[in-house]
Design an enzyme around this catalytic site. Structure first.
Site, PDB file in Angstrom:
ATOM      1  N   ALA A   1      14.826 -73.574  80.556  1.00  0.00           N
ATOM      2  CA  ALA A   1      13.512 -74.037  81.009  1.00  0.00           C
ATOM      3  C   ALA A   1      12.468 -73.235  80.231  1.00  0.00           C
ATOM      4  O   ALA A   1      11.619 -72.545  80.798  1.00  0.00           O
ATOM      5  CB  ALA A   1      13.340 -73.894  82.519  1.00  0.00           C
TER       6      ALA A   1
ATOM      7  N   HIS B   1       9.211 -67.125  76.563  1.00  0.00           N
ATOM      8  CA  HIS B   1      10.429 -67.106  75.743  1.00  0.00           C
ATOM      9  C   HIS B   1      10.059 -67.238  74.260  1.00  0.00           C
ATOM     10  O   HIS B   1      10.655 -66.570  73.411  1.00  0.00           O
ATOM     11  CB  HIS B   1      11.339 -68.279  76.116  1.00  0.00           C
TER      12      HIS B   1
HETATM   13  P1  AMP Z   1      14.726 -65.916  81.894  1.00  0.00           P
HETATM   14  O1  AMP Z   1      15.037 -67.185  81.165  1.00  0.00           O
HETATM   15  O2  AMP Z   1      13.722 -66.064  82.979  1.00  0.00           O
HETATM   16  O3  AMP Z   1      15.969 -65.164  82.312  1.00  0.00           O
HETATM   17  O4  AMP Z   1      13.999 -64.975  80.835  1.00  0.00           O
HETATM   18  C1  AMP Z   1      14.582 -64.682  79.589  1.00  0.00           C
HETATM   19  C2  AMP Z   1      13.805 -63.562  78.956  1.00  0.00           C
HETATM   20  O5  AMP Z   1      12.456 -63.958  78.778  1.00  0.00           O
HETATM   21  C3  AMP Z   1      13.791 -62.298  79.834  1.00  0.00           C
HETATM   22  O6  AMP Z   1      13.960 -61.150  79.010  1.00  0.00           O
HETATM   23  C4  AMP Z   1      12.428 -62.344  80.452  1.00  0.00           C
HETATM   24  O7  AMP Z   1      11.923 -61.066  80.796  1.00  0.00           O
HETATM   25  C5  AMP Z   1      11.608 -62.981  79.339  1.00  0.00           C
HETATM   26  N1  AMP Z   1      10.404 -63.586  79.906  1.00  0.00           N
HETATM   27  C6  AMP Z   1      10.320 -64.406  80.981  1.00  0.00           C
HETATM   28  N2  AMP Z   1       9.029 -64.715  81.253  1.00  0.00           N
HETATM   29  C7  AMP Z   1       8.284 -64.066  80.326  1.00  0.00           C
HETATM   30  C8  AMP Z   1       6.884 -63.957  80.090  1.00  0.00           C
HETATM   31  N3  AMP Z   1       5.976 -64.589  80.838  1.00  0.00           N
HETATM   32  N4  AMP Z   1       6.472 -63.194  79.046  1.00  0.00           N
HETATM   33  C9  AMP Z   1       7.378 -62.545  78.253  1.00  0.00           C
HETATM   34  N5  AMP Z   1       8.707 -62.599  78.436  1.00  0.00           N
HETATM   35  C10 AMP Z   1       9.168 -63.348  79.453  1.00  0.00           C
END
Ligand code: AMP
Length: 282
Positions: free
Chosen positions: A32, A37
């Site tokens: 998503a 990301h």
């Molecule tokens: P997730 O898909 O939510 O597990 O996130 C994957 C990676 O993206 C993780 O290292 C999160 O910390 C990073 N991430 C998620 N949201 C953000 C954001 N708003 N800004 C920067 N990095 C993010």
């Protein structure tokens, strides 16, 4: 972009890149995909030769089946998103491919997982650490990119890498926000526009906390003021607001000059659980 659903072909492709001395960057995600990301993927593309984005909704890090079942899954859109960014490789394994049998390894992070996400999501960090360790072993990246958005996760992964002498560089990238200040998150897709506007108050609460710390208010009064601020909105249900040492993740009782703390919050807006944080140094 090459898409791999199976481990062995992924390893073959990466062995080929490694034998040509190409630096590999890994961005682990649960899909998503959004501009948060994208910031990690762009950074990896700037700093390495081959960027691998992994997309895997890791069941063993969820302790709430409703949260797992409702986690947004948008693979087609994600592939398009990654292609537009120019990402080189997508690794999108099935649960069966990652866990052909129920894993027996568990991780414990002591005090570091007793607070915040660890306290409210039992077993969460063991599940995160196992999938991240598996991804590190499969991809063998030179650099791996994580977001400050999941600060406790980053600090715990950093600790695991040190404890296990895993040979890679970890990068913690800043939080990308909407104009309103709301931290971008895959879970925001499940919020209405009105709920998104409401959720922006979480960042306002963190900013208020930061401002009060800068004005030398003590920790307990900062916590009280932040809690009062959020109590204006019935539809924001805070789970925790903590002020922690950014290295140990222990809650701090008073501010010390030169020590960095993180103000961390988790709250429900309707059935959607959101987290956010800001870092503050006196
Ligand atoms: P997730 O898909 O939510 O597990 O996130 C994957 C990676 O993206 C993780 O290292 C999160 O910390 C990073 N991430 C998620 N949201 C953000 C954001 N708003 N800004 C920067 N990095 C993010």
């Amino acid at each position: 972009m090459k898409v791999f659903h199976k481990i062995n072909p992924l390893k073959d492709a990466l062995n080929h890149h490694r034998s040509n001395s190409r630096k590999i960057g890994l961005v682990p995600t649960m899909g998503a995909l959004h501009k948060g990301h994208a910031s990690l993927i762009n950074r990896s593309m700037n700093e390495t030769d081959v960027t691998v984005c992994s997309l895997f909704v890791n069941p063993i890090q969820f302790n709430n089946t409703r949260d797992l079942d409702t986690y947004p899954r948008t693979l087609k859109k994600d592939i398009h998103f990654l292609e537009k960014l120019g990402c080189h490789i997508l690794f999108n394994p099935s649960v069966q491919e990652m866990y052909p049998y129920p894993p027996v390894v568990e991780f414990g992070f002591g005090e570091m997982e007793k607070s915040m996400e660890g306290a409210f999501r039992e077993g969460h960090f063991s599940g995160v650490a196992l999938v991240v360790a598996k991804l590190f072993n499969l991809v063998k990246p030179h650099k791996a990119y994580f977001g400050q958005k999941d600060l406790q996760q980053f600090v715990i992964v950093e600790k695991m890498v040190k404890d296990m002498n895993i040979d890679l560089e970890l990068i913690c990238a800043p939080i990308i926000r909407e104009e309103s200040g709301l931290a971008v998150s895959s879970r925001n897709q499940r919020l209405s526009e009105a709920q998104k506007a409401l959720a922006a108050n979480l960042y306002k609460a963190l900013q208020l906390g930061q401002q009060l710390l800068a004005e030398n208010h003590d920790i307990s009064s900062v916590k009280r003021e932040v809690s009062n601020f959020l109590s204006q909105w019935q539809d924001i249900c805070p789970e925790y607001f903590e002020i922690v040492n950014t290295c140990t993740l222990k809650t701090v009782d008073y501010m010390e000059d030169g020590k960095e703390v993180a103000l961390c919050i988790a709250a429900y807006i309707g059935s959607v659980r959101l987290i956010d944080n800001v870092i503050f140094k006196k």
